[in-house]
Design a protein around this motif. Structure first.
Motif, PDB file in Angstrom:
ATOM      1  N   GLU A  13       0.800  -1.220   0.000  1.00 58.56           N
ATOM      2  CA  GLU A  13       0.000   0.000   0.000  1.00 58.56           C
ATOM      3  C   GLU A  13       0.835   1.273   0.000  1.00 58.56           C
ATOM      4  O   GLU A  13       0.365   2.315  -0.459  1.00 58.56           O
ATOM      5  N   HIS A  14       2.060   1.181   0.512  1.00 59.71           N
ATOM      6  CA  HIS A  14       2.937   2.363   0.588  1.00 59.71           C
ATOM      7  C   HIS A  14       4.335   1.985   0.099  1.00 59.71           C
ATOM      8  O   HIS A  14       5.288   1.945   0.889  1.00 59.71           O
ATOM      9  N   PRO A  15       4.495   1.704  -1.178  1.00 56.58           N
ATOM     10  CA  PRO A  15       5.812   1.260  -1.679  1.00 56.58           C
ATOM     11  C   PRO A  15       6.883   2.323  -1.486  1.00 56.58           C
ATOM     12  O   PRO A  15       6.703   3.497  -1.827  1.00 56.58           O
ATOM     13  N   GLY A  16       8.011   1.899  -0.915  1.00 60.37           N
ATOM     14  CA  GLY A  16       9.139   2.800  -0.699  1.00 60.37           C
ATOM     15  C   GLY A  16       8.981   3.756   0.452  1.00 60.37           C
ATOM     16  O   GLY A  16       9.884   4.560   0.719  1.00 60.37           O
ATOM     17  N   ALA A  17       7.865   3.688   1.169  1.00 65.36           N
ATOM     18  CA  ALA A  17       7.616   4.665   2.228  1.00 65.36           C
ATOM     19  C   ALA A  17       8.329   4.314   3.522  1.00 65.36           C
ATOM     20  O   ALA A  17       8.812   5.208   4.227  1.00 65.36           O
ATOM     21  N   PHE A  18       8.391   3.018   3.862  1.00 62.83           N
ATOM     22  CA  PHE A  18       8.875   2.629   5.179  1.00 62.83           C
ATOM     23  C   PHE A  18      10.040   1.649   5.078  1.00 62.83           C
ATOM     24  O   PHE A  18      10.078   0.785   4.184  1.00 62.83           O
ATOM     25  N   GLU A  19      10.974   1.799   6.012  1.00 58.33           N
ATOM     26  CA  GLU A  19      12.047   0.827   6.211  1.00 58.33           C
ATOM     27  C   GLU A  19      11.703   0.083   7.497  1.00 58.33           C
ATOM     28  O   GLU A  19      11.853   0.613   8.594  1.00 58.33           O
ATOM     29  N   VAL A  20      11.238  -1.151   7.350  1.00 56.64           N
ATOM     30  CA  VAL A  20      10.602  -1.866   8.457  1.00 56.64           C
ATOM     31  C   VAL A  20      11.597  -2.782   9.165  1.00 56.64           C
ATOM     32  O   VAL A  20      12.339  -3.529   8.521  1.00 56.64           O
ATOM     33  N   THR A  21      11.581  -2.696  10.502  1.00 55.37           N
ATOM     34  CA  THR A  21      12.323  -3.617  11.363  1.00 55.37           C
ATOM     35  C   THR A  21      11.317  -4.426  12.166  1.00 55.37           C
ATOM     36  O   THR A  21      10.398  -3.858  12.761  1.00 55.37           O
ATOM     37  N   THR A  22      11.450  -5.745  12.168  1.00 54.20           N
ATOM     38  CA  THR A  22      10.531  -6.586  12.942  1.00 54.20           C
ATOM     39  C   THR A  22      11.107  -6.845  14.334  1.00 54.20           C
ATOM     40  O   THR A  22      12.299  -7.130  14.482  1.00 54.20           O
ATOM     41  N   LEU A  23      10.244  -6.725  15.339  1.00 49.28           N
ATOM     42  CA  LEU A  23      10.652  -6.895  16.738  1.00 49.28           C
ATOM     43  C   LEU A  23       9.662  -7.837  17.436  1.00 49.28           C
ATOM     44  O   LEU A  23       8.523  -7.991  16.983  1.00 49.28           O
ATOM     45  N   PRO A  24      10.092  -8.464  18.555  1.00 45.31           N
ATOM     46  CA  PRO A  24       9.248  -9.505  19.156  1.00 45.31           C
ATOM     47  C   PRO A  24       8.027  -8.988  19.900  1.00 45.31           C
ATOM     48  O   PRO A  24       6.992  -9.663  19.931  1.00 45.31           O
ATOM     49  N   ASP A  25       8.121  -7.812  20.541  1.00 47.72           N
ATOM     50  CA  ASP A  25       7.003  -7.387  21.379  1.00 47.72           C
ATOM     51  C   ASP A  25       7.000  -5.871  21.539  1.00 47.72           C
ATOM     52  O   ASP A  25       7.867  -5.157  21.026  1.00 47.72           O
ATOM     53  N   ALA A  26       6.017  -5.385  22.314  1.00 46.27           N
ATOM     54  CA  ALA A  26       5.849  -3.949  22.517  1.00 46.27           C
ATOM     55  C   ALA A  26       7.019  -3.338  23.272  1.00 46.27           C
ATOM     56  O   ALA A  26       7.423  -2.194  23.006  1.00 46.27           O
ATOM     57  N   ALA A  27       7.573  -4.092  24.249  1.00 51.66           N
ATOM     58  CA  ALA A  27       8.696  -3.557  25.023  1.00 51.66           C
ATOM     59  C   ALA A  27       9.903  -3.279  24.124  1.00 51.66           C
ATOM     60  O   ALA A  27      10.569  -2.241  24.249  1.00 51.66           O
ATOM     61  N   ALA A  28      10.186  -4.187  23.214  1.00 50.61           N
ATOM     62  CA  ALA A  28      11.304  -3.985  22.290  1.00 50.61           C
ATOM     63  C   ALA A  28      11.027  -2.818  21.352  1.00 50.61           C
ATOM     64  O   ALA A  28      11.930  -2.040  21.018  1.00 50.61           O
ATOM     65  N   ALA A  29       9.775  -2.679  20.934  1.00 50.20           N
ATOM     66  CA  ALA A  29       9.408  -1.563  20.055  1.00 50.20           C
ATOM     67  C   ALA A  29       9.583  -0.230  20.767  1.00 50.20           C
ATOM     68  O   ALA A  29      10.141   0.731  20.204  1.00 50.20           O
ATOM     69  N   ASP A  30       9.137  -0.171  22.020  1.00 47.08           N
ATOM     70  CA  ASP A  30       9.269   1.077  22.774  1.00 47.08           C
ATOM     71  C   ASP A  30      10.740   1.426  23.014  1.00 47.08           C
ATOM     72  O   ASP A  30      11.127   2.604  22.980  1.00 47.08           O
ATOM     73  N   ALA A  31      11.562   0.419  23.270  1.00 53.32           N
ATOM     74  CA  ALA A  31      12.995   0.665  23.464  1.00 53.32           C
ATOM     75  C   ALA A  31      13.619   1.224  22.190  1.00 53.32           C
ATOM     76  O   ALA A  31      14.456   2.136  22.239  1.00 53.32           O
ATOM     77  N   ALA A  32      13.217   0.694  21.034  1.00 56.44           N
ATOM     78  CA  ALA A  32      13.749   1.182  19.761  1.00 56.44           C
ATOM     79  C   ALA A  32      13.305   2.615  19.497  1.00 56.44           C
ATOM     80  O   ALA A  32      14.058   3.422  18.929  1.00 56.44           O
ATOM     81  N   ILE A  33      12.082   2.949  19.914  1.00 57.62           N
ATOM     82  CA  ILE A  33      11.596   4.319  19.747  1.00 57.62           C
ATOM     83  C   ILE A  33      12.390   5.264  20.636  1.00 57.62           C
ATOM     84  O   ILE A  33      12.787   6.360  20.211  1.00 57.62           O
TER      85      ILE A  33
END
Length: 329
Positions: free
Chosen positions: A62-82
């Motif tokens: 839906e958004h080609p070229g818009a995002f560089e996506v990193t996959t993470l295991p859970d919300a805690a890891a996502a918040d740490a990356a933010i």
């Protein structure tokens, strides 16, 4: 030979030059602003692998070229990356509906875009919110850009008024210290638009002031008035248009976003956000950029001319006759 240019011709030439400059400045400022869109914007997708794979594929479709996506295991890891500024936000699969974790302090514009990309059903969690004194983030940019103007002016005045190299260097360092301490006091103590440790914020503002003022004085010392013109156009006009102070460099057409971060205004805004909101995370490159301008400006100031060219030429001395060769009467 004296010029026969009439006042009318001079006036028309000035008008044409200004119109040509306007034709260049309007697209420089309006072009990036009207084409804001994510371009390889770093985000995370967190949750079980099947769910993250599905969301990643949907975003790519839906958004080609818009995002560089990193996959993470859970919300805690996502918040740490933010929080360490590895990503601007994350789509978290943690229940019947996905959540969008954002950091409005990093970029209110990006936070709004991520909420739209996730859909109306997604719950938005602001991991690093804006300061209570600046709930929309407008005070950040409005309070930061005047320091660029005053630093540019300081560099010009030091070049024209202070004639000796050592005095110029002392003036630049003194300005940086005073500008940092005063700027942090105004933004934090008076206007209350910025959080963070006072001395750390003052250090960023002082480094930014030295980068701009030092580069202006140094360019003037090495190349005189053409150097000052080059510095003003590059660091202020181009830097202001491409600095993405109120947005994010990944929202600008490339390579202009990267160019803006290589100039003091873009780097200064990035470093100030990192220090004020993210404990310095994500600010190393910006600090190197500002430090390079500051050190380079001081070196050019030390190696350049001691004083500006005089505004008027001195009258030639009147020759006096040699008494030994004076004609006899």
């Amino acid at each position: 030979m004296r010029s026969h240019r009439t006042p009318l011709t001079a006036g028309l030439l000035i008008a044409l030059v200004v119109v040509a400059l306007q034709a260049l400045l309007v697209p420089l400022f309006a072009g990036p602003a009207t084409n804001l869109a994510p371009r390889d914007l770093p985000i995370a997708v967190a949750g079980p692998p099947p769910a993250t794979a599905a969301i990643t594929q949907k975003l790519a479709a839906e958004h080609p070229g818009a995002f560089e996506v990193t996959t993470l295991p859970d919300a805690a890891a996502a918040d740490a990356a933010i929080r360490d500024r590895s990503v601007y936000g994350a789509i978290v699969v943690a229940g019947p509906a996905p959540e969008v974790h954002v950091a409005s302090a990093g970029s209110p514009t990006v936070s709004a875009l991520l909420g739209q990309a996730a859909g109306p059903q997604a719950k938005v969690v602001d991991v690093v919110p804006l300061h209570a004194g600046d709930p929309r983030g407008t005070g950040f940019g409005a309070g930061f850009l005047p320091l660029a103007i005053t630093s540019l002016l300081a560099g010009l005045l030091i070049f024209f008024v202070v004639r000796r190299r050592g005095a110029r260097l002392t003036a630049l360092l003194g300005y940086a210290v005073a500008a940092g301490l005063a700027g942090a006091a105004v933004l934090q103590g008076w206007l209350d638009v910025l959080p963070g440790d006072y001395l750390a914020v003052a250090g960023v503002l002082g480094l930014f002031g030295l980068a701009v003022a030092g580069a202006m004085t140094g360019l003037g010392a090495m190349f005189d008035r053409p150097g000052l013109g080059l510095g003003a156009v590059t660091m202020f006009l181009v830097g202001n248009a491409l600095g993405a102070v109120a947005a994010a460099p990944e929202l600008l057409p490339q390579p202009w976003g990267a160019v803006g971060q290589a100039l003091p205004i873009g780097a200064g805004a990035t470093l100030l956000r990192s220090v004020a909101y993210f404990d310095g995370h994500g600010g190393l490159t910006a600090a190197i950029v500002l430090g390079s301008y500051a050190i380079g400006g001081l070196l050019l100031t030390a190696l350049g001319r001691r004083r500006t060219a005089p505004a008027t030429t001195e009258a030639a001395p009147v020759a006096t006759p040699d008494p030994e060769h004076a004609p006899a009467h």
